[in-house]
Design a protein around this motif. Structure first.
Motif, PDB file in Angstrom:
ATOM      1  N   PHE A  96       0.881  -1.166   0.000  1.00 14.33           N
ATOM      2  CA  PHE A  96       0.000   0.000   0.000  1.00 14.33           C
ATOM      3  C   PHE A  96       0.919   1.215   0.000  1.00 14.33           C
ATOM      4  CE2 PHE A  96      -1.825  -3.569   2.146  1.00 14.33           C
ATOM      5  CZ  PHE A  96      -3.123  -3.636   1.668  1.00 14.33           C
ATOM      6  N   SER A  97       0.817   1.996  -1.055  1.00 18.68           N
ATOM      7  CA  SER A  97       1.815   3.036  -1.212  1.00 18.68           C
ATOM      8  C   SER A  97       1.183   4.389  -1.513  1.00 18.68           C
ATOM      9  CB  SER A  97       2.752   2.620  -2.346  1.00 18.68           C
ATOM     10  OG  SER A  97       3.833   3.476  -2.437  1.00 18.68           O
ATOM     11  N   ALA A  98       1.324   5.319  -0.574  1.00 24.13           N
ATOM     12  CA  ALA A  98       0.802   6.672  -0.794  1.00 24.13           C
ATOM     13  C   ALA A  98       1.758   7.427  -1.700  1.00 24.13           C
ATOM     14  CB  ALA A  98       0.660   7.405   0.535  1.00 24.13           C
ATOM     15  N   GLY A  99       1.244   8.412  -2.420  1.00 26.62           N
ATOM     16  CA  GLY A  99       2.104   9.233  -3.262  1.00 26.62           C
ATOM     17  C   GLY A  99       2.970  10.134  -2.408  1.00 26.62           C
ATOM     18  N   ILE A 100       4.069  10.613  -2.986  1.00 28.12           N
ATOM     19  CA  ILE A 100       4.987  11.448  -2.203  1.00 28.12           C
ATOM     20  C   ILE A 100       4.299  12.729  -1.717  1.00 28.12           C
ATOM     21  CG2 ILE A 100       5.968  12.622  -4.221  1.00 28.12           C
ATOM     22  CD1 ILE A 100       8.677  12.579  -2.790  1.00 28.12           C
ATOM     23  N   LEU A 101       3.312  13.223  -2.453  1.00 27.24           N
ATOM     24  CA  LEU A 101       2.644  14.479  -2.086  1.00 27.24           C
ATOM     25  C   LEU A 101       1.334  14.258  -1.319  1.00 27.24           C
ATOM     26  CD1 LEU A 101       3.126  16.474  -5.413  1.00 27.24           C
ATOM     27  CD2 LEU A 101       4.240  16.945  -3.237  1.00 27.24           C
ATOM     28  N   SER A 102       1.016  13.004  -1.016  1.00 26.48           N
ATOM     29  CA  SER A 102      -0.263  12.730  -0.355  1.00 26.48           C
ATOM     30  C   SER A 102      -0.395  13.515   0.951  1.00 26.48           C
ATOM     31  CB  SER A 102      -0.395  11.235  -0.063  1.00 26.48           C
ATOM     32  OG  SER A 102      -0.531  10.551  -1.279  1.00 26.48           O
ATOM     33  N   GLY A 103      -1.568  14.077   1.149  1.00 27.23           N
ATOM     34  CA  GLY A 103      -1.819  14.834   2.369  1.00 27.23           C
ATOM     35  C   GLY A 103      -1.307  16.255   2.308  1.00 27.23           C
ATOM     36  N   MET A 104      -0.709  16.630   1.183  1.00 24.95           N
ATOM     37  CA  MET A 104      -0.181  17.994   1.041  1.00 24.95           C
ATOM     38  C   MET A 104      -1.101  18.801   0.117  1.00 24.95           C
ATOM     39  SD  MET A 104       3.846  17.183   0.787  1.00 24.95           S
ATOM     40  CE  MET A 104       4.387  15.634   1.474  1.00 24.95           C
ATOM     41  N   PRO A 105      -0.926  20.129   0.137  1.00 26.48           N
ATOM     42  CA  PRO A 105      -1.878  20.952  -0.597  1.00 26.48           C
ATOM     43  C   PRO A 105      -1.548  21.074  -2.072  1.00 26.48           C
ATOM     44  CG  PRO A 105      -0.320  22.359   0.479  1.00 26.48           C
ATOM     45  CD  PRO A 105       0.075  20.958   0.818  1.00 26.48           C
ATOM     46  N   ALA A 106      -1.397  19.968  -2.770  1.00 27.68           N
ATOM     47  CA  ALA A 106      -1.023  20.039  -4.177  1.00 27.68           C
ATOM     48  C   ALA A 106      -2.152  19.487  -5.026  1.00 27.68           C
ATOM     49  CB  ALA A 106       0.262  19.265  -4.417  1.00 27.68           C
ATOM     50  N   SER A 107      -3.319  20.016  -4.832  1.00 30.41           N
ATOM     51  CA  SER A 107      -4.476  19.536  -5.557  1.00 30.41           C
ATOM     52  C   SER A 107      -4.814  18.114  -5.110  1.00 30.41           C
ATOM     53  CB  SER A 107      -4.207  19.606  -7.052  1.00 30.41           C
ATOM     54  OG  SER A 107      -5.339  19.241  -7.748  1.00 30.41           O
ATOM     55  N   ALA A 108      -5.421  17.315  -5.993  1.00 32.79           N
ATOM     56  CA  ALA A 108      -5.888  15.990  -5.555  1.00 32.79           C
ATOM     57  C   ALA A 108      -4.722  15.019  -5.419  1.00 32.79           C
ATOM     58  CB  ALA A 108      -6.897  15.458  -6.552  1.00 32.79           C
ATOM     59  N   THR A 109      -4.196  14.884  -4.212  1.00 30.54           N
ATOM     60  CA  THR A 109      -2.976  14.081  -4.050  1.00 30.54           C
ATOM     61  C   THR A 109      -3.194  12.836  -3.223  1.00 30.54           C
ATOM     62  OG1 THR A 109      -2.437  15.391  -2.123  1.00 30.54           O
ATOM     63  CG2 THR A 109      -1.428  16.053  -4.199  1.00 30.54           C
ATOM     64  N   GLY A 148      -9.090  16.952  -0.683  1.00 30.99           N
ATOM     65  CA  GLY A 148      -8.527  18.182  -1.240  1.00 30.99           C
ATOM     66  C   GLY A 148      -8.792  18.418  -2.713  1.00 30.99           C
ATOM     67  N   CYS A 149      -9.717  17.686  -3.300  1.00 27.40           N
ATOM     68  CA  CYS A 149      -9.908  17.797  -4.748  1.00 27.40           C
ATOM     69  C   CYS A 149     -11.074  18.717  -5.088  1.00 27.40           C
ATOM     70  CB  CYS A 149     -10.144  16.440  -5.370  1.00 27.40           C
ATOM     71  SG  CYS A 149     -10.431  16.567  -7.141  1.00 27.40           S
ATOM     72  N   GLN A 150     -10.825  19.597  -6.040  1.00 32.31           N
ATOM     73  CA  GLN A 150     -11.874  20.537  -6.428  1.00 32.31           C
ATOM     74  C   GLN A 150     -12.546  20.139  -7.733  1.00 32.31           C
ATOM     75  OE1 GLN A 150     -11.640  24.314  -5.179  1.00 32.31           O
ATOM     76  NE2 GLN A 150     -10.431  23.768  -3.432  1.00 32.31           N
ATOM     77  N   CYS A 162     -12.246  27.283  -1.167  1.00 33.51           N
ATOM     78  CA  CYS A 162     -13.436  26.463  -1.406  1.00 33.51           C
ATOM     79  C   CYS A 162     -14.151  26.944  -2.663  1.00 33.51           C
ATOM     80  CB  CYS A 162     -14.387  26.504  -0.208  1.00 33.51           C
ATOM     81  SG  CYS A 162     -15.820  25.441  -0.461  1.00 33.51           S
ATOM     82  N   ASP A 163     -13.944  26.213  -3.734  1.00 40.42           N
ATOM     83  CA  ASP A 163     -14.568  26.545  -5.013  1.00 40.42           C
ATOM     84  C   ASP A 163     -16.084  26.539  -4.939  1.00 40.42           C
ATOM     85  OD1 ASP A 163     -12.446  26.947  -6.570  1.00 40.42           O
ATOM     86  OD2 ASP A 163     -12.922  25.377  -8.027  1.00 40.42           O
ATOM     87  N   MET A 164     -16.596  25.639  -4.093  1.00 42.68           N
ATOM     88  CA  MET A 164     -18.034  25.430  -4.023  1.00 42.68           C
ATOM     89  C   MET A 164     -18.737  26.527  -3.225  1.00 42.68           C
ATOM     90  SD  MET A 164     -18.414  22.705  -5.708  1.00 42.68           S
ATOM     91  CE  MET A 164     -20.094  22.214  -5.379  1.00 42.68           C
ATOM     92  N   LYS A 165     -17.947  27.309  -2.506  1.00 48.74           N
ATOM     93  CA  LYS A 165     -18.487  28.329  -1.601  1.00 48.74           C
ATOM     94  C   LYS A 165     -19.386  27.697  -0.527  1.00 48.74           C
ATOM     95  CE  LYS A 165     -16.604  32.147  -3.108  1.00 48.74           C
ATOM     96  NZ  LYS A 165     -15.265  31.611  -2.854  1.00 48.74           N
ATOM     97  N   ALA A 166     -19.005  26.497  -0.110  1.00 48.42           N
ATOM     98  CA  ALA A 166     -19.707  25.867   1.010  1.00 48.42           C
ATOM     99  C   ALA A 166     -19.366  26.628   2.279  1.00 48.42           C
ATOM    100  CB  ALA A 166     -19.301  24.407   1.144  1.00 48.42           C
TER     101      ALA A 166
END
Lengths: 655, 168
Positions: free
Chosen positions: A60-73, A294-296, B128-132
């Motif tokens: 089970f291997s998390a990505g190096i950026l997992s949990g960080m604010p780099a979009s969906a990581t 963290g994914c938008q 927050c893009d959703m403005k929640a």
């Protein structure tokens, strides 16, 4: 610091747990995620082992950026020797597990051996414990997760769990997290079942120190805008992956009735807009999509199963689930020729609860349907089930039978296509649509040679996420393509904007293979890459996001080299486990029907198309050349040396 | 006079991604660690229901009222309730009385901490893009809610009239 997460190597036979640091040198070689998983699998599984024996490993291997604010990581790679194919088994899920694993102080959990009774692993703030799973065994994917949260008294525990299909050793059982996040391919759940391992439960409150916090936030803000401003992601954020269905099906790219056709007719009920409408109706008009950590882009729809006669029969009315994904549309509708929404939603719900690969099970049921209609299987073999195409009830029944192994045919199909064809005999193998022993996605690649080449060459077998140059279908101008495909390494060879062409495609497959390996190592979701749009982030952006978050200074070319190295390790694993270039079972070839049967439906540029055998072999040869492989697909001594892999077999583990 | 803005949470818009927790911890602590965030998304995953929880900056704030050393005060100008870290004795009385669980305890510093609206630019809102989670003027927000509710009544009225007309 951001890079102080550790590796735990757990031996379930002895109960020994080794916790080891990840050296900076290893980071630069493999980054994390799939790259590290490939290395750990190579070093921790016994060459030639039976995948269901204690000698196999599951990582089970998390990505190096997992949990960080780099979009969906928050992507986790689960890797093992695949019980279905005997080659590399690897899948990747989103959700919240990878982030939580990182907050718990770990990046990789490598499990070997076999427990004498059901257990689970609890990973918590720097510690790994082997726990009794007596009360979890037999529970469905979500029941098991809620039960362990209750047992541990913490609602924030995130789990990588094997469902009832994994316990029954269905060879394509997968690992799941949350409601529907599936490490769909590779049989991780089956390997877990064979080890008596129900789940890895993670919970952490440890800091990940961000190297440049303010810059990371600012860069991330721009990074997100780049991602969410792409039209393709806006559509994804409202309709989810089914949005691809409409275009692909009308064009003629959906494999139907197990490859007999390439378009599903009269399927308005399962069109993305209709699924969306049902989601609104069943969840309330103000309903919102669900997102991973963290994914938008938030691509998961939510729904409740409608009240229909079929849903009532199976006792599933009103059950909540998320999705359904594009793959489920193909698996439970396109391939078995069913057109009803309730079948799709129930099928999706059942595979989520059993923890089984929707693609594989849907393909195999459809294969069995063709065998039934061809008279190779009779109603005696199906226990009286009328396994005709378009029989919705039979599809749902077969999902239960395979996952429970409670009928002859269910048990046979649970063993996978190649083994099943040996049991069933006659001409059954001829009808099986597979590559390297894995069933194909429901998409039809006969009009897109680049995508077909990717299927044959994918390290985990037939695949749509290893190197899918899907932007091929956008007909980008050649100069735009050249800008994409000449970075970060120069490419001056031919390129073609025509998706039906064979020219330049091998390089596109090479480029995308490295692109997807890079994001799999970083832990970023593929929807945030050039997978779906030319304006989405690329090697340049990843070098920056890596620097701001972790402080690791790597150029785009360095990241490319990591991808090359990790791909080579995966190839070396496959070669070690018996992959041969032209082997119809384990080789880098397409199912024969791709070469022999032309497309019968769809747009004018699709009808009549099939893959040209000679040109395919030529493309494969070029791919090998670009990758530094010899004519048999084996890395040359020179390329092994280039990536520091010349002693991979002999040297002790660098971990 | 313009009302000071407040953090307004509309859980129906929340996708449950928890980016607010992540950016909050990085902005305030320089570390990625949701357990140190001032905002937390409570989730009922099996129903698809997600509710972000944070400080409501109460006018009659229980945390402020209970604090024995007057470490918690309210700034009328920006409607913010804040903790003076120098005065806080870490008794956690505020943690006990807060009806929203908005007061957190820092185990290392042994003091409490809470949402400080990032000095007027809340990062949870920004990301927050959703403005929640939104940062709005409460009077305007109430007005717009009134309008939405009135719109629903108006729509219902129209439907009812049409229905009646069709039956005549």
């Amino acid at each position: 610091m951001a890079l102080d997460r550790k590796i735990a190597i757990v031996n379930l036979t002895t109960g020994q747990i080794d916790i080891k640091p990840i050296t900076l040198e290893m980071r630069k070689q493999f980054l994390g995620g799939r790259g590290m998983a490939a290395y750990l699998l190579y070093k921790n599984s016994k060459p030639g082992c039976d995948p269901l024996s204690p000698d196999n490993a599951v990582i089970f291997s998390a990505g190096i950026l997992s949990g960080m604010p780099a979009s969906a990581t928050s992507r986790t790679d689960v890797m093992t020797k695949n019980p279905l194919t005997g080659l590399l088994g690897s899948g990747n899920f989103g959700g919240f597990f990878a982030a939580e694993l990182h907050y718990a102080g770990f990046e990789n959990i490598c499990v070997v051996g076999k427990a004498s009774k059901p257990v689970y692993l609890f990973v918590n703030d720097g510690e790994v414990k082997i726990m009794d799973a007596k009360n979890l065994w037999g529970k469905s994917v979500t029941e098991a997760q809620w039960a362990v949260r209750e047992e541990l008294g913490d609602r924030d525990v995130m789990c990588a769990v094997s469902g009832p299909a994994g316990e029954k050793l269905v060879r394509y059982a997968n690992t799941m997290t949350g409601i529907k996040n599936a490490n769909g391919r590779g049989g991780g759940g089956c390997t877990m079942g064979s080890k008596n391992l129900k789940m890895v439960a993670a919970r952490g409150t440890m800091d990940i120190k961000i190297a440049h916090p303010r810059e990371a936030l600012e860069f991330d803000k721009r990074f997100i805008e780049q991602i969410t401003s792409a039209k393709v992601n806006q559509t994804m954020g409202t309709l989810g992956t089914p949005f691809i269905w409409g275009a692909t099906n009308s064009w003629g790219g959906i494999r139907t009735n197990n490859f007999q056709y390439n378009q599903l007719l009269y399927c308005d009920e399962i069109e993305p807009e209709n699924i969306d409408e049902w989601s609104k109706e069943s969840m309330g008009s103000e309903y919102n999509m669900a997102a991973c950590f963290g994914c938008q882009v938030h691509c998961r729809a939510k729904y409740k199963i409608p009240d229909t006669p079929l849903a009532r029969k199976w006792g599933l009315v009103g059950k909540y689930d998320e999705g359904p994904e594009y793959t489920s549309q193909g698996a439970f509708c396109g391939e078995p020729g069913c057109t009803h929404l309730d079948t799709l939603l129930m099928g999706n719900h059942l595979v989520d609860q059993y923890g089984v690969d929707n693609l594989e099970i849907g393909s195999l049921i459809s294969w069995a349907m063709e065998l039934y209609e061809a008279g190779i299987l009779t109603s005696k073999d199906t226990d009286g089930l009328d396994l005709r195409f378009g029989n919705d009830d039979a599809v749902i029944a077969m999902i239960h039978h395979v996952c429970k192994r409670d009928t002859w045919l269910g048990n046979v199909l649970a063993e996978g296509g190649i083994r099943a064809s040996e049991t069933i005999g006659k001409d059954s193998f001829k009808y099986l649509i597979h590559m390297k022993g894995m069933s194909n996605l429901h998409s039809d690649e006969r009009a897109t040679p680049a995508l077909a080449l990717n299927l044959a060459l994918a390290s985990r077998g037939s695949d749509h996420l290893r190197s899918r140059p899907a932007i091929d279908l956008y007909h980008l101008p050649v100069d735009v393509m050249r800008r994409i495909y000449s970075s970060p390494v120069p490419y001056e060879g031919p390129l073609s904007s025509d998706h039906t062409e064979y020219i330049g495609k091998p390089w596109q497959v090479v480029w995308h293979e490295n692109c997807y390996m890079a994001v799999d190592c970083l832990g970023i979701c593929k929807y945030h890459t050039t997978f779906l749009g030319a304006t989405l982030p690329n090697f340049e952006d990843w070098a920056k996001v890596l620097y701001f978050n972790t402080g690791l200074e790597m150029s785009p070319k360095d990241i490319w080299d990591v991808s090359e190295r990790a791909n080579m390790v995966e190839r070396l694993f496959n070669l070690r486990e018996g992959m041969k270039k032209d082997d119809p079972y384990k080789g880098e070839v397409l199912a024969e029907r791709y070469f022999e049967e032309p497309c019968r439906r769809g747009a004018p540029d699709v009808i009549g198309k099939k893959i040209d055998r000679e040109k395919f072999v030529e493309m494969r040869g070029l791919f090998y050349k670009y990758k530094g492989l010899d004519e048999n697909g084996v890395p040359t001594a020179e390329s092994l040396k280039k990536y520091g892999l010349e002693n991979l077999d002999k040297e002790p583990s660098r971990v | 006079m313009q009302q000071p803005k407040v953090l307004m949470i509309n859980h129906e818009k929340c996708t449950g991604c928890r980016r607010c927790e992540l950016v909050c911890s990085i902005f305030h602590e320089g570390v990625a660690n949701p357990s140190k965030a001032r905002i937390k998304v409570e989730k009922w995953e099996w129903e698809g229901l997600y509710i972000p929880m944070s400080c409501r900056q109460c006018v009659d704030a229980p945390c402020m009222n209970v604090c024995p050393v007057k470490a918690i005060s309210r700034d009328e100008a920006d409607a913010r309730v804040s903790v003076d870290q120098d005065l806080c004795i870490g008794c956690r009385s505020c943690v006990a009385v807060c009806p929203f669980g908005a007061m957190n305890f820092n185990k290392t510093e042994r003091k409490v901490y809470k949402c400080d609206l990032c000095d007027g630019d809340p990062q949870c809102v920004r990301f927050c893009d959703m403005k929640a989670v939104d940062f709005v003027d409460p009077t305007k927000e109430a007005l717009s809610k009134k309008r939405d509710a009135a719109q629903k009544i108006a729509d219902a009225k129209k439907v009812a009239t049409e229905l009646l007309a069709s039956q005549l």
